[in-house]
Each structure stands twice: as structure tokens, then as C-alpha cells.
Scaffold this motif. Structure first.
Motif, short mmCIF file in Angstrom:
data_model
loop_
_atom_site.label_atom_id
_atom_site.label_comp_id
_atom_site.label_asym_id
_atom_site.label_seq_id
_atom_site.Cartn_x
_atom_site.Cartn_y
_atom_site.Cartn_z
N THR A 219 25.53 76.56 49.95
CA THR A 219 24.94 75.38 49.32
C THR A 219 25.59 74.10 49.84
O THR A 219 24.91 73.14 50.21
CB THR A 219 25.06 75.45 47.79
N ALA A 220 26.92 74.08 49.87
CA ALA A 220 27.64 72.89 50.34
C ALA A 220 27.33 72.61 51.81
O ALA A 220 27.09 71.46 52.20
CB ALA A 220 29.14 73.08 50.15
N TYR A 221 27.31 73.64 52.63
CA TYR A 221 27.04 73.47 54.07
C TYR A 221 25.64 72.91 54.29
O TYR A 221 25.46 71.94 55.04
CB TYR A 221 27.18 74.83 54.77
N LEU A 222 24.66 73.52 53.64
CA LEU A 222 23.27 73.07 53.82
C LEU A 222 23.05 71.66 53.30
O LEU A 222 22.33 70.86 53.91
CB LEU A 222 22.31 74.06 53.17
N ASN A 223 23.67 71.31 52.19
CA ASN A 223 23.56 69.95 51.66
C ASN A 223 24.19 68.92 52.59
O ASN A 223 23.64 67.84 52.81
CB ASN A 223 24.17 69.85 50.27
N PHE A 224 25.35 69.27 53.13
CA PHE A 224 26.03 68.37 54.06
C PHE A 224 25.20 68.18 55.33
O PHE A 224 25.03 67.05 55.82
CB PHE A 224 27.42 68.92 54.41
N HIS B 35 22.94 64.71 56.89
CA HIS B 35 23.07 64.18 58.26
C HIS B 35 21.81 64.41 59.09
O HIS B 35 21.81 64.28 60.30
CB HIS B 35 24.28 64.82 58.94
N GLY B 36 20.71 64.79 58.41
CA GLY B 36 19.43 64.91 59.08
C GLY B 36 19.14 66.26 59.71
O GLY B 36 18.24 66.39 60.53
N TYR B 37 19.88 67.28 59.31
CA TYR B 37 19.67 68.62 59.88
C TYR B 37 19.29 69.58 58.77
O TYR B 37 20.03 69.74 57.79
CB TYR B 37 20.93 69.14 60.57
N GLU B 38 18.15 70.24 58.94
CA GLU B 38 17.75 71.29 58.02
C GLU B 38 16.72 72.18 58.70
O GLU B 38 16.21 71.84 59.77
CB GLU B 38 17.21 70.73 56.70
N GLY B 39 16.44 73.32 58.12
CA GLY B 39 15.45 74.23 58.65
C GLY B 39 15.73 74.66 60.08
O GLY B 39 16.86 74.94 60.46
N GLU B 40 14.68 74.71 60.88
CA GLU B 40 14.80 75.16 62.27
C GLU B 40 15.69 74.25 63.10
O GLU B 40 16.41 74.72 63.98
CB GLU B 40 13.42 75.28 62.91
N LYS B 41 15.65 72.95 62.82
CA LYS B 41 16.49 72.01 63.55
C LYS B 41 17.97 72.36 63.37
O LYS B 41 18.75 72.36 64.32
CB LYS B 41 16.23 70.58 63.08
N LEU B 42 18.35 72.69 62.13
CA LEU B 42 19.73 73.08 61.85
C LEU B 42 20.05 74.42 62.49
O LEU B 42 21.08 74.56 63.17
CB LEU B 42 19.97 73.15 60.34
N MET B 43 19.20 75.40 62.29
CA MET B 43 19.47 76.75 62.81
C MET B 43 19.60 76.77 64.34
O MET B 43 20.34 77.57 64.89
CB MET B 43 18.39 77.74 62.36
N SER B 44 18.91 75.85 65.01
CA SER B 44 18.96 75.83 66.48
C SER B 44 20.29 75.31 67.03
O SER B 44 20.62 75.57 68.18
CB SER B 44 17.81 74.99 67.04
#
Length: 101
Positions: free
Chosen positions: A37-42, A46-55
Motif C-alpha cells: 500500500t505504501a509503495y503504490l501510494n508513493f 509521483h505519477g506512476y501507477e498500473g502498467e506504467k509503474l510495472m514497466s
């Protein structure tokens, strides 16, 4: 045992570092709901989530599958920034501390 790792660099871009999202290891700790939860919120802040984050996440090493010590979890942010001999040195120091305590 206390240790300090120092990497001397030109500091002219230091102010920019605090505004960056530098992805560290995620997969090894993703079963910990508080960490996840903390990692994904952080990352989202900063503009990273979903596929953009996983990539951009580092891939899980087969060496570490399910084998993360509590001490290594504590230093995961630092470890994610180190490579090669610097990373090995810190891990060695952490392991040595565990043997002496």
C-alpha cells in the motif's frame, strides 16, 4: 554495529533527487500489505501507477524469491540504489551484524 555508506558525488543536482521516484524492489515484498500500500501510494504520488509503474520496476531475481530477511527489508530503499560491490558490502555488513547479535 553501526555503518554509514557514503558515495561522494557532485551535489549540484541534489535538490532534484527528492522529487524523483526511483523504483526499488517491489515483488519481493508485495505480499506485505502495508509495504504494498505504501509503495503504490508513493509511486502514484509521483505519477506512476498500473502498467506504467510495472514497466519500470526491477524484476524479481530468482536468487531472492521468497527469501527476504527482516534486516534486508529494513534497508530495501538503500539496497535498491546500490550495485555490485557496494551492494555486496552492505549485505555482508548486515549479515555480519546478524551473526554477532
Amino acid at each position: 554495529m553501526t555503518a554509514v555508506c557514503v558515495c561522494f558525488q557532485d551535489g549540484k543536482n541534489y535538490g532534484k533527487l527528492g522529487d524523483q521516484f526511483i523504483p526499488g524492489r517491489f515483488h519481493e515484498y508485495s505480499k506485505d500489505s502495508k509495504f504494498k500500500t505504501a509503495y503504490l501510494n508513493f509511486a502514484k504520488a509521483h505519477g506512476y501507477e498500473g502498467e506504467k509503474l510495472m514497466s519500470i520496476l526491477p524484476q524479481q531475481s530468482s536468487k531472492y524469491q521468497g527469501k527476504v530477511s527482516p534486516r534486508e527489508r529494513e534497508f530495501s530503499g538503500v539496497l535498491s540504489q546500490l550495485e555490485g560491490s557496494q551492494r555486496s558490502l552492505l549485505l555482508s555488513m548486515m549479515n555480519q551484524e546478524m551473526k554477532t547479535t
